[in-house]
Design a protein around this motif. Structure first.
Motif, PDB file in Angstrom:
ATOM      1  N   SER A 131      -5.324   1.887   8.909  1.00 57.64           N
ATOM      2  CA  SER A 131      -6.772   1.691   8.779  1.00 57.64           C
ATOM      3  C   SER A 131      -7.205   1.774   7.316  1.00 57.64           C
ATOM      4  O   SER A 131      -8.013   0.976   6.845  1.00 57.64           O
ATOM      5  N   ARG A 132      -6.653   2.737   6.568  1.00 59.10           N
ATOM      6  CA  ARG A 132      -6.974   2.850   5.139  1.00 59.10           C
ATOM      7  C   ARG A 132      -6.500   1.631   4.369  1.00 59.10           C
ATOM      8  O   ARG A 132      -7.170   1.148   3.467  1.00 59.10           O
ATOM      9  N   PHE A 133      -5.333   1.127   4.726  1.00 61.96           N
ATOM     10  CA  PHE A 133      -4.808  -0.085   4.107  1.00 61.96           C
ATOM     11  C   PHE A 133      -5.747  -1.259   4.345  1.00 61.96           C
ATOM     12  O   PHE A 133      -6.079  -2.004   3.419  1.00 61.96           O
ATOM     13  N   LEU A 134      -6.215  -1.430   5.565  1.00 65.24           N
ATOM     14  CA  LEU A 134      -7.138  -2.522   5.871  1.00 65.24           C
ATOM     15  C   LEU A 134      -8.456  -2.363   5.118  1.00 65.24           C
ATOM     16  O   LEU A 134      -9.053  -3.349   4.682  1.00 65.24           O
ATOM     17  N   ARG A 135      -8.915  -1.137   4.949  1.00 66.20           N
ATOM     18  CA  ARG A 135     -10.146  -0.902   4.180  1.00 66.20           C
ATOM     19  C   ARG A 135      -9.951  -1.301   2.725  1.00 66.20           C
ATOM     20  O   ARG A 135     -10.819  -1.909   2.108  1.00 66.20           O
ATOM     21  N   PHE A 155       0.852  -1.191   0.000  1.00 69.37           N
ATOM     22  CA  PHE A 155       0.000   0.000   0.000  1.00 69.37           C
ATOM     23  C   PHE A 155       0.883   1.235   0.000  1.00 69.37           C
ATOM     24  O   PHE A 155       1.760   1.393   0.851  1.00 69.37           O
ATOM     25  N   VAL A 156       0.674   2.102  -0.971  1.00 69.72           N
ATOM     26  CA  VAL A 156       1.398   3.366  -1.052  1.00 69.72           C
ATOM     27  C   VAL A 156       0.445   4.427  -1.561  1.00 69.72           C
ATOM     28  O   VAL A 156      -0.364   4.172  -2.449  1.00 69.72           O
ATOM     29  N   GLU A 157       0.512   5.622  -0.964  1.00 69.94           N
ATOM     30  CA  GLU A 157      -0.359   6.704  -1.405  1.00 69.94           C
ATOM     31  C   GLU A 157       0.302   8.053  -1.151  1.00 69.94           C
ATOM     32  O   GLU A 157       1.156   8.194  -0.282  1.00 69.94           O
ATOM     33  N   LEU A 158      -0.113   9.004  -1.956  1.00 65.99           N
ATOM     34  CA  LEU A 158       0.247  10.401  -1.763  1.00 65.99           C
ATOM     35  C   LEU A 158      -1.011  11.061  -1.196  1.00 65.99           C
ATOM     36  O   LEU A 158      -1.958  11.319  -1.938  1.00 65.99           O
ATOM     37  N   ALA A 159      -1.025  11.285   0.111  1.00 62.39           N
ATOM     38  CA  ALA A 159      -2.230  11.811   0.753  1.00 62.39           C
ATOM     39  C   ALA A 159      -1.856  12.550   2.031  1.00 62.39           C
ATOM     40  O   ALA A 159      -0.820  12.274   2.639  1.00 62.39           O
ATOM     41  N   LEU A 210      -7.913  -3.593   1.654  1.00 65.78           N
ATOM     42  CA  LEU A 210      -7.887  -5.054   1.641  1.00 65.78           C
ATOM     43  C   LEU A 210      -9.304  -5.621   1.692  1.00 65.78           C
ATOM     44  O   LEU A 210      -9.599  -6.618   1.035  1.00 65.78           O
ATOM     45  N   ALA A 211     -10.176  -4.991   2.452  1.00 67.27           N
ATOM     46  CA  ALA A 211     -11.556  -5.471   2.557  1.00 67.27           C
ATOM     47  C   ALA A 211     -12.255  -5.404   1.202  1.00 67.27           C
ATOM     48  O   ALA A 211     -13.041  -6.292   0.856  1.00 67.27           O
ATOM     49  N   TYR A 212     -11.983  -4.379   0.415  1.00 62.21           N
ATOM     50  CA  TYR A 212     -12.599  -4.274  -0.912  1.00 62.21           C
ATOM     51  C   TYR A 212     -12.119  -5.397  -1.828  1.00 62.21           C
ATOM     52  O   TYR A 212     -12.861  -5.851  -2.695  1.00 62.21           O
ATOM     53  N   LEU A 213     -10.902  -5.855  -1.643  1.00 57.48           N
ATOM     54  CA  LEU A 213     -10.388  -6.945  -2.474  1.00 57.48           C
ATOM     55  C   LEU A 213     -11.091  -8.269  -2.181  1.00 57.48           C
ATOM     56  O   LEU A 213     -11.121  -9.153  -3.021  1.00 57.48           O
ATOM     57  N   GLU A 214     -11.643  -8.408  -0.991  1.00 57.94           N
ATOM     58  CA  GLU A 214     -12.309  -9.645  -0.607  1.00 57.94           C
ATOM     59  C   GLU A 214     -13.764  -9.708  -1.066  1.00 57.94           C
ATOM     60  O   GLU A 214     -14.392 -10.743  -0.970  1.00 57.94           O
ATOM     61  N   LEU A 215     -14.312  -8.593  -1.546  1.00 57.67           N
ATOM     62  CA  LEU A 215     -15.693  -8.583  -2.005  1.00 57.67           C
ATOM     63  C   LEU A 215     -15.829  -9.307  -3.337  1.00 57.67           C
ATOM     64  O   LEU A 215     -14.957  -9.213  -4.200  1.00 57.67           O
TER      65      LEU A 215
END
Length: 165
Positions: free
Chosen positions: A133-137, A26-30, A139-144
Motif C-alpha cells: 500500500s505504501r509503495f502504491l502511494r 521500493f525499499v525502506e527501513l521502517a 507511485l501515486a505521488y509520481l503521477e502528480l
C-alpha cells in the motif's frame, strides 16, 4: 530550537549511490524491518513484497496478492537478496547494518551472509499489505503534476511562513 526543526519540511537524506528502480522499485527501513517491493524475474505483472526483521532477521516474501514465494523455503530467496543489495545502494552499508543490528557493515553480500548464518525463521506475511500500500502511494505521488500548491493529504503540516509573491 533550530530553524530546520521549526520548518514544515523534512530533511531528505540523499541516496548513498544512484540505483536503478526496475528490479527493486521500493525499499525502506521502517517498522523495525528492511522491507520493499521486488519485481519478478519471470512475470512482468508480478511483484514480491519482501521483508527482513531487525534483530532476529525473520524474513517474509510473498506476491502482491499474498501468495508465498517459492524460493523462500527455509532461507532467504533471491528477492530478499536483491532487497538487501538495493537497500545498501539507497542507504549505505553502515546504516543498513546498524538498522538491522548486523555486526558487519562491509557490503550487501556480507550483511546478507551474516543474517543467513543465523538461520533466521520465517515471519508472518501480514505486513505485506501495508508495504505494498505504501509503495502504491509513492507511485501515486509520481503521477502528480509538479505544483507549488499544497497537497490535501499534507495539510496537517503547519505553515511556517507566508509565501512572497
Amino acid at each position: 530550537m533550530s530553524a530546520w526543526e521549526e520548518s514544515s519540511t523534512a530533511r531528505v537524506v540523499p541516496p548513498a549511490r544512484p540505483r536503478k528502480l526496475a528490479k527493486v522499485p521500493f525499499v525502506e527501513l521502517a517498522d523495525g524491518r528492511l522491507q520493499g517491493v521486488v519485481s519478478s524475474g519471470s512475470d512482468i505483472e508480478r511483484v514480491y513484497v519482501s521483508s527482513v526483521a531487525a534483530g532476529d532477521f525473520a524474513f517474509a516474501c510473498s506476491t502482491n496478492n499474498n501468495r508465498p514465494c517459492g524460493g523462500a523455503r527455509g532461507s532467504f530467496c533471491n528477492h530478499i537478496g536483491a532487497l538487501v543489495t538495493e537497500a545498501v545502494l539507497q542507504y549505505g552499508a553502515e546504516r543498513v547494518a546498524r538498522y538491522l543490528r548486523v555486526e558487519t557493515a562491509d557490503d550487501a553480500a556480507a550483511i546478507a551472509g551474516a543474517m543467513r548464518a543465523t538461520r533466521p525463521p520465517a515471519a508472518d506475511r501480514a505486513a505485506a499489505a501495508q508495504v505494498f500500500s505504501r509503495f502504491l502511494r509513492h507511485l501515486a505521488y509520481l503521477e502528480l503534476a509538479p505544483t507549488t500548491a499544497p497537497l490535501p493529504e499534507m495539510q496537517w503540516f503547519p505553515p511556517t511562513r507566508a509565501a512572497v509573491a
